[in-house]
Design a protein around this motif. Sequence first.
Motif, short mmCIF file in Angstrom:
data_model
loop_
_atom_site.label_atom_id
_atom_site.label_comp_id
_atom_site.label_asym_id
_atom_site.label_seq_id
_atom_site.Cartn_x
_atom_site.Cartn_y
_atom_site.Cartn_z
N LYS A 41 0.82 -1.22 0.00
CA LYS A 41 0.00 0.00 0.00
C LYS A 41 0.85 1.27 0.00
CE LYS A 41 -3.54 2.24 2.79
NZ LYS A 41 -4.01 2.40 4.16
N ILE A 42 2.04 1.21 0.62
CA ILE A 42 2.83 2.46 0.72
C ILE A 42 3.33 2.95 -0.64
CG2 ILE A 42 3.63 2.15 3.11
CD1 ILE A 42 6.41 1.49 1.81
N ASP A 83 -2.75 6.58 -0.77
CA ASP A 83 -3.67 6.03 0.25
C ASP A 83 -5.13 6.06 -0.20
OD1 ASP A 83 -1.90 5.32 2.09
OD2 ASP A 83 -2.49 6.79 3.62
N LYS A 138 -0.27 3.94 8.79
CA LYS A 138 0.73 3.56 7.79
C LYS A 138 1.15 2.10 8.05
CE LYS A 138 5.22 4.69 5.94
NZ LYS A 138 6.53 5.17 6.22
N THR A 149 3.11 -1.05 8.78
CA THR A 149 4.46 -1.15 9.36
C THR A 149 4.69 -2.52 9.98
OG1 THR A 149 3.35 0.26 11.02
CG2 THR A 149 5.35 1.13 10.05
#
Length: 265
Positions: free
Chosen positions: A106-107, A111, A133, A135
């Motif tokens: 996704k990063i 978004d 976010k 992680t």
Amino acid sequence: MSNFFKKKEEKPKPKVAIHSITGCAGCQLVIYFIRDKLLEILGEIDLVSAPMIKGKNQPGPYDICIVEGMVASEQDLEHLKKWREESKILVAWGTCATHGNVPGIKIFEDDEKVENTVYDNKSNLTGKNKPVKPTPIEQHVKVDFSISGCPPAEIEFMRMMQHFLMGMKPRVYNEPVCVECTLNENLCLLDDGKECLGPMIRGGCNALCPNINHPCTGCHGPLEDANIPQVIKLLERNGISKELIKQRLQKYAGLKFEELGTELR
Ligand code: SF4
Ligand code: SF4
Ligand code: SF4
């Protein structure tokens, strides 16, 4: 009076929990599908919490808490912090937990665009469901042992539990896939121009893919001390494009991608 007939005092079994945040549950299934030895291991521990297979689950304290998945929401974060506080030993189990893996892709996108594609109705993405976010878990809490793999191999679970039960610090396999591949006497797929990432990827899977003539796509993530620039040069010399290497590394190790050097940007 003699204590001769008194039952020997049994050592309490370690309290173990297997928990999950954002992931696909595949890493837990590896544990539950272990054939021969699972019952033996379960006899040595007190599996107090494992919501995937148990109806009644206890909160901590735990001696060992095995966590699958990565942090993608406020709720993930809340659970993770609670388990950390409740556990003597916290294990990051699987590449989602250790590197962010597929959910972390996704990063690399906007978004808003991702959320509009995935959700018809975004009104639920509030409070605990609010995305954060993506992680790996070590970015939020101290992790005692990290075992990557999408999913990790069952032998890695067995080895870890055996070491814990013997009171030893688990030894995490830390050699490239090529080592097990060579021990299995496979012919190197790079010689055929195939895009095998084995030289930079942590093994422990007994070279599962090259054993069946399939290149390693990197599901265990890169070794901590891999010489990635050199491996990229080697792969390029074998006709493998940088773009393909980049895609593979992004898929499994995306969230650590920024740390992988500028060679792939
Ligand atoms: S590491 Fe792979 S198998 Fe494990 S939860 Fe993530 S996607 Fe599923
Ligand atoms: S096939 Fe892949 S894993 Fe096996 S030796 Fe060659 S590069 Fe390494
Ligand atoms: S060979 Fe590579 S892709 Fe296949 S299981 Fe092992 S680490 Fe994962």
